[in-house]
Design a protein around this motif. Sequence first.
Motif, PDB file in Angstrom:
ATOM      1  N   ILE A 146     -38.437 -22.029  12.590  1.00  0.00           N
ATOM      2  CA  ILE A 146     -37.350 -22.407  11.681  1.00  0.00           C
ATOM      3  C   ILE A 146     -37.249 -21.339  10.599  1.00  0.00           C
ATOM      4  O   ILE A 146     -38.194 -21.140   9.819  1.00  0.00           O
ATOM      5  CB  ILE A 146     -37.616 -23.782  11.040  1.00  0.00           C
ATOM      6  N   ASN A 147     -36.136 -20.643  10.558  1.00  0.00           N
ATOM      7  CA  ASN A 147     -35.962 -19.543   9.614  1.00  0.00           C
ATOM      8  C   ASN A 147     -34.554 -19.560   9.018  1.00  0.00           C
ATOM      9  O   ASN A 147     -33.631 -20.157   9.577  1.00  0.00           O
ATOM     10  CB  ASN A 147     -36.190 -18.200  10.321  1.00  0.00           C
ATOM     11  N   ALA A 148     -34.423 -18.884   7.886  1.00  0.00           N
ATOM     12  CA  ALA A 148     -33.125 -18.700   7.244  1.00  0.00           C
ATOM     13  C   ALA A 148     -32.795 -17.214   7.202  1.00  0.00           C
ATOM     14  O   ALA A 148     -33.684 -16.360   7.330  1.00  0.00           O
ATOM     15  CB  ALA A 148     -33.143 -19.274   5.823  1.00  0.00           C
ATOM     16  N   MET A 149     -31.530 -16.912   7.011  1.00  0.00           N
ATOM     17  CA  MET A 149     -31.118 -15.509   6.959  1.00  0.00           C
ATOM     18  C   MET A 149     -29.917 -15.330   6.054  1.00  0.00           C
ATOM     19  O   MET A 149     -29.152 -16.258   5.796  1.00  0.00           O
ATOM     20  CB  MET A 149     -30.780 -14.996   8.353  1.00  0.00           C
ATOM     21  N   CYS A 150     -29.774 -14.119   5.576  1.00  0.00           N
ATOM     22  CA  CYS A 150     -28.589 -13.695   4.823  1.00  0.00           C
ATOM     23  C   CYS A 150     -27.856 -12.670   5.663  1.00  0.00           C
ATOM     24  O   CYS A 150     -28.441 -11.626   6.003  1.00  0.00           O
ATOM     25  CB  CYS A 150     -29.006 -13.104   3.481  1.00  0.00           C
ATOM     26  N   PRO A 151     -26.605 -12.912   6.030  1.00  0.00           N
ATOM     27  CA  PRO A 151     -25.873 -11.951   6.859  1.00  0.00           C
ATOM     28  C   PRO A 151     -25.332 -10.754   6.093  1.00  0.00           C
ATOM     29  O   PRO A 151     -24.822  -9.811   6.692  1.00  0.00           O
ATOM     30  CB  PRO A 151     -24.729 -12.793   7.421  1.00  0.00           C
ATOM     31  N   GLY A 152     -25.458 -10.785   4.758  1.00  0.00           N
ATOM     32  CA  GLY A 152     -24.830  -9.743   3.945  1.00  0.00           C
ATOM     33  C   GLY A 152     -23.373 -10.089   3.658  1.00  0.00           C
ATOM     34  O   GLY A 152     -22.882 -11.174   3.994  1.00  0.00           O
ATOM     35  N   TRP A 153     -22.685  -9.161   3.025  1.00  0.00           N
ATOM     36  CA  TRP A 153     -21.280  -9.382   2.672  1.00  0.00           C
ATOM     37  C   TRP A 153     -20.414  -8.996   3.864  1.00  0.00           C
ATOM     38  O   TRP A 153     -20.277  -7.830   4.201  1.00  0.00           O
ATOM     39  CB  TRP A 153     -20.929  -8.550   1.428  1.00  0.00           C
ATOM     40  N   VAL A 154     -19.854 -10.010   4.528  1.00  0.00           N
ATOM     41  CA  VAL A 154     -19.190  -9.817   5.816  1.00  0.00           C
ATOM     42  C   VAL A 154     -17.685 -10.016   5.688  1.00  0.00           C
ATOM     43  O   VAL A 154     -17.216 -10.920   5.001  1.00  0.00           O
ATOM     44  CB  VAL A 154     -19.776 -10.794   6.856  1.00  0.00           C
ATOM     45  N   GLU A 202     -39.671 -14.483  20.230  1.00  0.00           N
ATOM     46  CA  GLU A 202     -40.789 -14.785  21.110  1.00  0.00           C
ATOM     47  C   GLU A 202     -41.739 -15.757  20.409  1.00  0.00           C
ATOM     48  O   GLU A 202     -41.614 -16.025  19.205  1.00  0.00           O
ATOM     49  CB  GLU A 202     -41.521 -13.493  21.472  1.00  0.00           C
ATOM     50  N   GLN A 203     -42.719 -16.252  21.137  1.00  0.00           N
ATOM     51  CA  GLN A 203     -43.619 -17.259  20.585  1.00  0.00           C
ATOM     52  C   GLN A 203     -44.407 -16.752  19.382  1.00  0.00           C
ATOM     53  O   GLN A 203     -44.775 -17.530  18.500  1.00  0.00           O
ATOM     54  CB  GLN A 203     -44.586 -17.766  21.662  1.00  0.00           C
ATOM     55  N   ASP A 204     -44.661 -15.445  19.323  1.00  0.00           N
ATOM     56  CA  ASP A 204     -45.418 -14.900  18.192  1.00  0.00           C
ATOM     57  C   ASP A 204     -44.517 -14.477  17.039  1.00  0.00           C
ATOM     58  O   ASP A 204     -44.961 -13.826  16.095  1.00  0.00           O
ATOM     59  CB  ASP A 204     -46.273 -13.704  18.643  1.00  0.00           C
ATOM     60  N   GLY A 205     -43.241 -14.882  17.076  1.00  0.00           N
ATOM     61  CA  GLY A 205     -42.309 -14.529  16.020  1.00  0.00           C
ATOM     62  C   GLY A 205     -42.533 -15.333  14.759  1.00  0.00           C
ATOM     63  O   GLY A 205     -43.309 -16.294  14.726  1.00  0.00           O
ATOM     64  N   PRO A 206     -41.849 -14.975  13.682  1.00  0.00           N
ATOM     65  CA  PRO A 206     -42.055 -15.626  12.383  1.00  0.00           C
ATOM     66  C   PRO A 206     -41.514 -17.051  12.324  1.00  0.00           C
ATOM     67  O   PRO A 206     -40.577 -17.403  13.039  1.00  0.00           O
ATOM     68  CB  PRO A 206     -41.303 -14.714  11.414  1.00  0.00           C
ATOM     69  N   ASN A 207     -42.100 -17.828  11.451  1.00  0.00           N
ATOM     70  CA  ASN A 207     -41.645 -19.186  11.165  1.00  0.00           C
ATOM     71  C   ASN A 207     -41.667 -19.379   9.657  1.00  0.00           C
ATOM     72  O   ASN A 207     -42.649 -19.051   8.998  1.00  0.00           O
ATOM     73  CB  ASN A 207     -42.561 -20.211  11.840  1.00  0.00           C
ATOM     74  N   GLY A 208     -40.575 -19.909   9.104  1.00  0.00           N
ATOM     75  CA  GLY A 208     -40.529 -20.182   7.670  1.00  0.00           C
ATOM     76  C   GLY A 208     -40.210 -18.983   6.822  1.00  0.00           C
ATOM     77  O   GLY A 208     -40.635 -18.899   5.669  1.00  0.00           O
ATOM     78  N   GLY A 209     -39.422 -18.048   7.366  1.00  0.00           N
ATOM     79  CA  GLY A 209     -39.074 -16.846   6.615  1.00  0.00           C
ATOM     80  C   GLY A 209     -37.595 -16.764   6.288  1.00  0.00           C
ATOM     81  O   GLY A 209     -36.772 -17.555   6.758  1.00  0.00           O
ATOM     82  N   PHE A 244     -34.558 -13.760   6.056  1.00  0.00           N
ATOM     83  CA  PHE A 244     -34.364 -12.422   6.621  1.00  0.00           C
ATOM     84  C   PHE A 244     -32.964 -11.879   6.359  1.00  0.00           C
ATOM     85  O   PHE A 244     -31.990 -12.624   6.258  1.00  0.00           O
ATOM     86  CB  PHE A 244     -34.609 -12.455   8.140  1.00  0.00           C
ATOM     87  N   ARG A 245     -32.904 -10.563   6.261  1.00  0.00           N
ATOM     88  CA  ARG A 245     -31.638  -9.830   6.242  1.00  0.00           C
ATOM     89  C   ARG A 245     -31.838  -8.578   7.096  1.00  0.00           C
ATOM     90  O   ARG A 245     -32.825  -7.870   6.931  1.00  0.00           O
ATOM     91  CB  ARG A 245     -31.243  -9.445   4.809  1.00  0.00           C
ATOM     92  N   ASP A 246     -30.935  -8.348   8.020  1.00  0.00           N
ATOM     93  CA  ASP A 246     -31.061  -7.200   8.943  1.00  0.00           C
ATOM     94  C   ASP A 246     -32.409  -7.191   9.648  1.00  0.00           C
ATOM     95  O   ASP A 246     -33.057  -6.146   9.791  1.00  0.00           O
ATOM     96  CB  ASP A 246     -30.826  -5.890   8.199  1.00  0.00           C
ATOM     97  N   LYS A 247     -32.850  -8.384  10.056  1.00  0.00           N
ATOM     98  CA  LYS A 247     -34.094  -8.573  10.811  1.00  0.00           C
ATOM     99  C   LYS A 247     -35.345  -8.220  10.026  1.00  0.00           C
ATOM    100  O   LYS A 247     -36.427  -8.096  10.595  1.00  0.00           O
ATOM    101  CB  LYS A 247     -34.055  -7.783  12.130  1.00  0.00           C
ATOM    102  N   LYS A 248     -35.202  -8.086   8.713  1.00  0.00           N
ATOM    103  CA  LYS A 248     -36.352  -7.774   7.863  1.00  0.00           C
ATOM    104  C   LYS A 248     -36.537  -8.895   6.839  1.00  0.00           C
ATOM    105  O   LYS A 248     -35.560  -9.418   6.313  1.00  0.00           O
ATOM    106  CB  LYS A 248     -36.143  -6.433   7.149  1.00  0.00           C
ATOM    107  N   PRO A 249     -37.787  -9.237   6.537  1.00  0.00           N
ATOM    108  CA  PRO A 249     -38.022 -10.332   5.568  1.00  0.00           C
ATOM    109  C   PRO A 249     -37.564  -9.959   4.167  1.00  0.00           C
ATOM    110  O   PRO A 249     -37.700  -8.819   3.730  1.00  0.00           O
ATOM    111  CB  PRO A 249     -39.537 -10.544   5.632  1.00  0.00           C
ATOM    112  N   ILE A 250     -36.993 -10.942   3.482  1.00  0.00           N
ATOM    113  CA  ILE A 250     -36.627 -10.793   2.079  1.00  0.00           C
ATOM    114  C   ILE A 250     -37.223 -11.975   1.312  1.00  0.00           C
ATOM    115  O   ILE A 250     -37.639 -12.972   1.898  1.00  0.00           O
ATOM    116  CB  ILE A 250     -35.086 -10.727   1.878  1.00  0.00           C
ATOM    117  N   GLU A 251     -37.246 -11.873   0.004  1.00  0.00           N
ATOM    118  CA  GLU A 251     -37.853 -12.918  -0.821  1.00  0.00           C
ATOM    119  C   GLU A 251     -36.854 -14.032  -1.099  1.00  0.00           C
ATOM    120  O   GLU A 251     -35.653 -13.825  -1.153  1.00  0.00           O
ATOM    121  CB  GLU A 251     -38.352 -12.309  -2.142  1.00  0.00           C
ATOM    122  N   TRP A 252     -37.393 -15.233  -1.275  1.00  0.00           N
ATOM    123  CA  TRP A 252     -36.563 -16.403  -1.558  1.00  0.00           C
ATOM    124  C   TRP A 252     -35.990 -16.333  -2.971  1.00  0.00           C
ATOM    125  O   TRP A 252     -35.042 -16.997  -3.294  1.00  0.00           O
ATOM    126  CB  TRP A 252     -37.373 -17.685  -1.440  1.00  0.00           C
TER     127      TRP A 252
END
Length: 229
Positions: free
Chosen positions: A177-185, A212-219, A221-229
């Motif tokens: 379960i993750n959240a993301m920011c798509p940027g200004w689209v 994949e199963q070893d992917g992140p959970n609870g992060g 992201f923007r552009d597939k990179k983690p960002i801070e809440w």
Amino acid sequence: MTSTVLVTGANRGIGLEIAKGFAARGCKVLMGVRDESEGESARNEIPGNDVQVLEIDLTNPGTIKECIVRAEAVYGDIDILVNNAGILIDSSFEELAEADFEKSLQVHVKGPFLLCQLLLPGMLERNYGRIVNISSGWGAFTEGMEGPLAYAVSKAGLNALTKNLSNIVPENRNVKINAMCPGWVHTRMGGKDAPRSPQQGAETALWLGSLEQDGPNGGFFRDKKPIEW
């Protein structure tokens, strides 16, 4: 395994590109839309037969459970949920109507919560699931919460929902379960001056939905990179 994906707000913009992307990957796609006719029109832009329109109105919580129960009875278990539907009410604190504030919370927080409540238990039981919440930098405390009040507060709520739900996923379960920011689209919501295309805005959602199963959970992201809440 062919995954079934539900994308809310899938009739235009980022949501439509997410639906297209999952269809291209061989998934069965349910296009969650508020207006079925608009959904059917958008569906014509996606090749293949495994794309269906699902009428769902996140501002009407009473219909959400009925809609999902009916959808799973017809199309099977939903493996991937993308909470993309959004609303931007650009009113100042002084001018913001109570009804508009409530609508923002319904679309960005309550609706996703109800969908997660319906779908997450099955994902945990089957040991597979991906939930992607389309949030925004305007809902990040680290970026100043600078957006319009209703939008920023409700997106911050979606971030909080993401983090809290991710905490209940046992480490040995293949559920993310993750959240993301798509940027200004450049969409109807983002406006014509936005520098990013809907396709660019959809990329991180497609990645998070296919982890994949070893992917992140609870992060976050923007552009597939983690960002801070």
